[in-house]
Motif scaffolding. Sequence first.
Motif, PDB file in Angstrom:
ATOM      1  N   CYS A  95      -6.851 -16.292  27.619  1.00 15.46           N
ATOM      2  CA  CYS A  95      -7.567 -15.110  27.167  1.00 15.46           C
ATOM      3  C   CYS A  95      -8.675 -14.786  28.175  1.00 15.46           C
ATOM      4  O   CYS A  95      -9.324 -15.697  28.697  1.00 15.46           O
ATOM      5  N   ASN A  96      -8.856 -13.508  28.442  1.00 13.39           N
ATOM      6  CA  ASN A  96      -9.908 -13.072  29.359  1.00 13.39           C
ATOM      7  C   ASN A  96     -10.690 -11.926  28.745  1.00 13.39           C
ATOM      8  O   ASN A  96     -10.113 -10.993  28.196  1.00 13.39           O
ATOM      9  N   VAL A  97     -11.988 -12.025  28.856  1.00 17.98           N
ATOM     10  CA  VAL A  97     -12.870 -10.957  28.381  1.00 17.98           C
ATOM     11  C   VAL A  97     -13.759 -10.525  29.528  1.00 17.98           C
ATOM     12  O   VAL A  97     -14.455 -11.351  30.125  1.00 17.98           O
ATOM     13  N   GLY A  98     -13.696  -9.264  29.885  1.00 15.67           N
ATOM     14  CA  GLY A  98     -14.598  -8.736  30.889  1.00 15.67           C
ATOM     15  C   GLY A  98     -14.056  -8.658  32.300  1.00 15.67           C
ATOM     16  O   GLY A  98     -14.808  -8.336  33.218  1.00 15.67           O
ATOM     17  N   GLY A  99     -12.784  -8.930  32.492  1.00 20.09           N
ATOM     18  CA  GLY A  99     -12.214  -8.754  33.813  1.00 20.09           C
ATOM     19  C   GLY A  99     -11.869 -10.040  34.514  1.00 20.09           C
ATOM     20  O   GLY A  99     -12.462 -11.090  34.266  1.00 20.09           O
ATOM     21  N   TYR A 100     -10.892  -9.957  35.449  1.00 16.92           N
ATOM     22  CA  TYR A 100     -10.357 -11.151  36.109  1.00 16.92           C
ATOM     23  C   TYR A 100     -11.414 -11.829  36.958  1.00 16.92           C
ATOM     24  O   TYR A 100     -11.556 -13.048  36.956  1.00 16.92           O
ATOM     25  N   GLU A 101     -12.170 -11.055  37.733  1.00 10.48           N
ATOM     26  CA  GLU A 101     -13.087 -11.650  38.716  1.00 10.48           C
ATOM     27  C   GLU A 101     -14.369 -12.175  38.089  1.00 10.48           C
ATOM     28  O   GLU A 101     -14.833 -13.254  38.442  1.00 10.48           O
ATOM     29  N   ARG A 102     -14.937 -11.408  37.180  1.00 11.80           N
ATOM     30  CA  ARG A 102     -16.265 -11.782  36.687  1.00 11.80           C
ATOM     31  C   ARG A 102     -16.300 -12.016  35.190  1.00 11.80           C
ATOM     32  O   ARG A 102     -17.371 -12.192  34.612  1.00 11.80           O
ATOM     33  N   GLY A 103     -15.141 -12.019  34.581  1.00 11.22           N
ATOM     34  CA  GLY A 103     -15.119 -12.156  33.135  1.00 11.22           C
ATOM     35  C   GLY A 103     -15.133 -13.590  32.674  1.00 11.22           C
ATOM     36  O   GLY A 103     -15.268 -14.533  33.456  1.00 11.22           O
ATOM     37  N   TYR A 104     -14.943 -13.735  31.384  1.00 12.97           N
ATOM     38  CA  TYR A 104     -14.919 -15.040  30.753  1.00 12.97           C
ATOM     39  C   TYR A 104     -13.474 -15.442  30.469  1.00 12.97           C
ATOM     40  O   TYR A 104     -12.635 -14.596  30.155  1.00 12.97           O
TER      41      TYR A 104
END
Length: 115
Positions: A95-104
């Motif tokens: 799961c990713n929240v906030g984007g691939y590079e800078r997310g969680y």
Amino acid sequence: QVQLVESGGGLVQPGGSLRLSCAASLMILSIYDVGWYRQAPGKQRELVARIARGGRTNYADSVKGRFTISRDNAKKTVYLQMNKVEPEDTAVYYCNVGGYERGYWGQGTQVTVSS
């Protein structure tokens, strides 16, 4: 500290279904784009599905028509409904929240499709 906890993975037979969940803590989920990614052994992590803040969705071609991403902002939870799974869907799902590079990112949950 933000935490994402995935659940719902496991062993499923080809043609079966699974529902993955991702619970987010300490954040207002509604302001973020969220997504599910997967990584199979020896392969790069790839996008499976994404849902924007406004609800627009997009999917990898390989899962279109079979997988559905959804979100419940009140519960701070993101879901991935996986139907008609195939052996090629075997991977660790993140799961990713906030984007691939800078997310969680969550810790991942294993999905194995096998008879």
